[in-house]
Design an enzyme around this catalytic site. Structure first.
Site, PDB file in Angstrom:
ATOM      1  CG  ASP A 183      -1.520   1.291   1.280  1.00 38.67           C
ATOM      2  OD1 ASP A 183      -2.232   1.444   0.518  1.00 38.67           O
ATOM      3  OD2 ASP A 183      -1.768   1.898   2.315  1.00 38.67           O
ATOM      4  CB  THR A 203      -1.270   6.524   2.181  1.00 39.35           C
ATOM      5  OG1 THR A 203      -1.578   7.386   0.625  1.00 39.35           O
ATOM      6  CG2 THR A 203      -1.503   7.727   3.194  1.00 39.35           C
ATOM      7  CG  ASP A 258      -1.306   2.191   6.919  1.00 39.85           C
ATOM      8  OD1 ASP A 258      -1.546   2.067   5.855  1.00 39.85           O
ATOM      9  OD2 ASP A 258      -1.007   3.352   7.683  1.00 39.85           O
TER      10      ASP A 258
END
Length: 427
Positions: free
Chosen positions: A98, A100, A300
């Protein structure tokens, strides 16, 4: 600590080797001892064979190594939730990141405001955007709220809000509707970007900024440019994973392709999947697995949780992860150090090498002892000593994992400073 204790009870697939070996070796040992006694009529030889053939060392080969490796990871801020996951991460052939909060710091900054028309100024656009994002947990939303507070601007409290997963927020403020999020969110509610807004969107994205749109009722009133710095050492992480033989390295994000490509170019990632909603992330994992890859997903956010659950190994950046992500992931990087991703891959592979060494030692001693016992060149006392020595040797070999230190290149701490806020007004 509870997770570590639970993890130590989780058996790695390679641990089944010991169970199969024991199931087959013990009956064979008894049969050979009985045959030796029948041929030689020497009970001492048969007893010696049974003493040396007890497969204790083989049974210790995997659990001692797995426990030592899990403890090693925990000391370095890497929580591995079981032997299955420790073994699995060493076999990965594709890693999906991922963007960001994973490849970037997850501390984005508002770097620009575009006001569309004369009705609302830059401060009002910021205030309304912060109102809509007030209860959102996404890093981009938190950046807008934090920047508005730093500017000492009033943030009106909305009366109701709804998270539109992967797109943004919808809020009700004093009888009006606020939409704060991606252009896809606006399109879902029947609002299209004007030519001027589209031009500004492309301009911001080409500079690596993520564009947040703000609509008031049916009117698009502003755009916010939010920028996030690439995490220190992320390029080294990508290079290390390639050196470890990982075949596919993929950047997966809900951001626009232009914004994602800026990060990918900085890190040397050639495969980018943008505009990815949770369903698209799941599909990518399925496609990679259908191609025969063992997939690790690193993320996250709540949007990443389904993909983390589906991946063969889910890895989360623990410090800023959502609760659902922490529960879903198989490995949590509590220290938020991305360099621990290749480190845990290397630790897993080193652990598997130690396990194989343990099996070689245990099985070798057993076979040698059986031959020596059958030939009468070993007595029961020596057999007992050799048997226990082999068990101690296996434990000692596994204990080397406690102090094993993977290669982590030095990365200087970087301080992220806010760029001067620019107001861009479209009349």
């Amino acid at each position: 600590m509870t997770r570590v204790e639970e993890a130590q009870t989780d058996r790695a697939p390679i641990q089944a080797v010991a169970a199969r070996f024991t199931q087959r070796f013990v009956p064979v040992s008894f049969a050979l001892a009985a045959l030796t006694y029948a041929v030689t009529r020497d009970a001492r030889r048969a007893m010696t064979m049974l003493l040396i053939a007890c497969p204790c060392a083989a049974g210790l080969a995997t659990p001692t190594a797995i426990s030592a490796a899990i403890g090693n990871g925990a000391r370095r801020g890497t929580l591995i939730k079981g032997g299955t996951h420790l073994e699995g991460v060493g076999r990965v052939t594709a890693v999906v990141f991922d963007k960001t909060g994973t490849l970037t710091f997850g501390k984005p900054l508002v770097t620009g405001v575009v006001t569309l028309g004369e009705r609302f100024g830059a401060d009002e656009v910021l205030s309304l955007a912060a109102s809509g994002e007030l209860h959102a947990r996404h890093p981009l939303a938190q950046a807008i709220v934090a920047h508005t507070e730093e500017q000492h601007l009033h943030v009106p409290l909305h009366q109701a809000c709804e998270v539109v997963l992967g797109m943004g927020m919808r809020a009700e403020l004093d009888g009006t509707r606020l939409l704060v999020g991606s252009p896809a969110l606006l399109r879902r509610h029947g609002i299209e970007l004007t030519d001027a807004a589209q031009n500004w969107t492309e301009r911001l994205r080409s500079g690596g900024e993520t564009v947040i749109c703000l609509a008031h009722d049916a009117d698009l009133i502003g755009l916010l440019g939010v920028s996030d710095a690439v995490r220190a050492g992320a390029d080294t992480v990508i290079r290390q994973l390639r050196e470890l033989g990982v075949q596919r390295l993929i950047l997966l994000t809900g951001d626009a392709p232009e914004t994602a490509q800026v990060v990918a170019d900085a890190l040397g990632i050639t495969e980018v999947h943008a505009h990815a909603l949770p369903e698209a992330k799941l599909q990518l994992i399925r496609d990679l697995q259908a191609e025969g890859h063992i997939v690790a997903m690193v993320g996250d956010g709540t949007n990443d949780a389904p993909a983390l659950a589906l991946a063969d190994v889910g890895i989360t950046m623990g410090e800023h992860s959502s609760h659902v992500t922490l529960e879903t992931a198989d490995i949590a990087l509590a220290g938020n150090d991305l360099r621990q991703v290749p480190a845990v891959v290397e630790l897993s592979r080193h652990t598997l090498r130690v396990v194989r060494q343990n099996y070689g030692l245990a099985i070798g001693v057993n076979l040698l002892g059986l031959v020596a016992g059958a030939g009468g060149s070993m007595n029961p006392v020596l057999a007992a000593l050799l048997h226990n020595t082999s068990g101690i040797a296996v434990v000692g070999n596994s204990a080397r994992l406690v102090d094993h230190t993977p290669h982590l290149p030095h990365v200087s701490d970087e301080v992220l400073h806010a760029a001067p806020l620019q107001e861009r007004r479209v009349r």
